[in-house]
Enzyme design. Structure first.
Site, mmCIF file in Angstrom:
data_model
loop_
_atom_site.group_PDB
_atom_site.id
_atom_site.type_symbol
_atom_site.label_atom_id
_atom_site.label_comp_id
_atom_site.label_asym_id
_atom_site.label_seq_id
_atom_site.Cartn_x
_atom_site.Cartn_y
_atom_site.Cartn_z
ATOM 1 N N VAL A 188 -17.561 -28.804 -36.859
ATOM 2 C CA VAL A 188 -16.586 -28.933 -35.777
ATOM 3 C C VAL A 188 -15.431 -27.970 -36.001
ATOM 4 O O VAL A 188 -14.754 -28.012 -37.013
ATOM 5 C CB VAL A 188 -16.041 -30.381 -35.698
ATOM 6 C CG1 VAL A 188 -15.082 -30.523 -34.539
ATOM 7 C CG2 VAL A 188 -17.185 -31.366 -35.578
ATOM 8 N N CYS A 189 -15.193 -27.135 -35.022
ATOM 9 C CA CYS A 189 -14.246 -26.038 -35.183
ATOM 10 C C CYS A 189 -12.848 -26.500 -35.574
ATOM 11 O O CYS A 189 -12.186 -25.899 -36.394
ATOM 12 C CB CYS A 189 -14.163 -25.239 -33.888
ATOM 13 S SG CYS A 189 -13.033 -23.854 -34.000
ATOM 14 N N PHE A 190 -12.407 -27.601 -34.969
ATOM 15 C CA PHE A 190 -11.002 -27.957 -35.147
ATOM 16 C C PHE A 190 -10.746 -28.698 -36.447
ATOM 17 O O PHE A 190 -9.677 -29.195 -36.686
ATOM 18 C CB PHE A 190 -10.535 -28.808 -33.966
ATOM 19 C CG PHE A 190 -10.151 -27.956 -32.810
ATOM 20 C CD1 PHE A 190 -8.826 -27.776 -32.471
ATOM 21 C CD2 PHE A 190 -11.105 -27.268 -32.094
ATOM 22 C CE1 PHE A 190 -8.463 -26.960 -31.431
ATOM 23 C CE2 PHE A 190 -10.759 -26.452 -31.052
ATOM 24 C CZ PHE A 190 -9.424 -26.294 -30.708
ATOM 25 N N ASP A 191 -11.765 -28.784 -37.292
ATOM 26 C CA ASP A 191 -11.647 -29.620 -38.467
ATOM 27 C C ASP A 191 -10.953 -28.941 -39.635
ATOM 28 O O ASP A 191 -10.306 -29.588 -40.433
ATOM 29 C CB ASP A 191 -13.056 -30.055 -38.887
ATOM 30 C CG ASP A 191 -12.997 -31.376 -39.626
ATOM 31 O OD1 ASP A 191 -12.268 -32.247 -39.151
ATOM 32 O OD2 ASP A 191 -13.641 -31.504 -40.661
#
Length: 279
Positions: free
Chosen positions: A150-153
């Protein structure tokens, strides 16, 4: 930056996933050939779409069943990074030559310069955004080893944050002497939907990641008293790019020929399973 140049501005509205990626690629191509000046583009997605990074493995990481059940589009980006759900967001792209006098040579520094435009946009909508820089060796090493799909992690260099939480996700590629940076300015986020789209070793791992995510990432409207409309967001970030990069943006609409070229790239690359699902 004291450029005070005129750059091109394209608002392409909501487009298909394949068209969106094809237009970003076409802009890079045209700029590399000197056909167009540096360009900033705003766009949306129809349908809402899961995009994955250039190097991601679909079978391993993505729950395609959930992608289909939600009726989402799906596309592989030409840029790295992880999975992004493009839903209630303003997406932007910036195309500029690596040799542009205002562009630093390193990816991270160029990323910071371009992201000044986004920083100013956040300030315009009343959010006190700033660039986070990893301080400890541990933080720096975490960047080299992104475990999460997940990119925003995971925080990265010069991440844009408000109150310690990430507010925009961007990715960059360099081809043919041109920088393409594109990213998401998220107005609202459905965390359950986002986390449904990936595979996890166990439910426990998913729960932990989702819990952590709340502490690390936040959408604009979760931080504001009054929700921002898409039109307000466009105005604010248009202003932000002009101010942050010290440029004037001139609106532009693609010619029929240019549009046909974009559709050609969409059909031959971004609509192909061989691209989207490649091993």
């Amino acid at each position: 930056m004291d450029m005070n140049e005129t750059w091109r501005f394209i608002d392409s509205g909501n487009c298909s996933p394949a068209y969106n990626m094809a237009l970003d690629e076409a802009l890079l191509e045209w700029h590399s050939k000197g056909k167009i000046p540096p360009t900033i583009r705003f766009y949306g997605w129809d349908p809402a779409t899961l995009s994955i990074g250039y190097f991601q493995k679909v079978e391993k990481e993505v729950n395609m069943e959930a992608v289909k059940q939600y009726g989402l589009g799906f596309v592989r980006r030409p840029t790295g990074g992880r999975g992004v759900l493009h839903d209630q967001e303003l997406t932007y792209s910036v195309v500029v030559s690596e040799k542009h006098p205002a562009m630093p040579a390193t990816v991270t520094e160029a990323y910071r310069v371009i992201s000044e435009g986004i920083l100013e946009g956040f300030k315009k909508v009343g959010l006190d955004a700033y660039f986070a820089v990893p301080r400890t060796d541990e933080e720096k090493n975490a960047l080299k080893n992104p475990r999460s799909a997940v990119c925003f992690d995971a925080p990265s260099w010069y991440e844009l944050v408000v109150e310690g939480r990430k507010v925009a996700g961007s990715a960059q590629t360099r081809q043919k002497g041109v920088i393409l940076q594109h990213g998401s300015i998220i107005l609202d986020i459905d965390e359950d939907k986002l986390f449904d789209l990936f595979n996890y070793p166990s439910d426990r791992v998913r729960e932990r990641m989702q819990r952590n995510f709340k502490n690390k990432a936040v959408a604009i409207n979760a931080l504001r008293e009054t929700p921002l409309t898409m039109d307000e967001a466009k105005q604010a970030f248009h202003y932000g790019f002009e101010k942050g990069l010290n440029i004037t943006l001139e609106p532009y609409t693609l010619t029929a020929e240019e549009d046909a070229e974009v559709w050609e790239i969409a059909k031959t690359r971004y609509e192909q399973d061989s691209w989207n699902y490649r091993k």
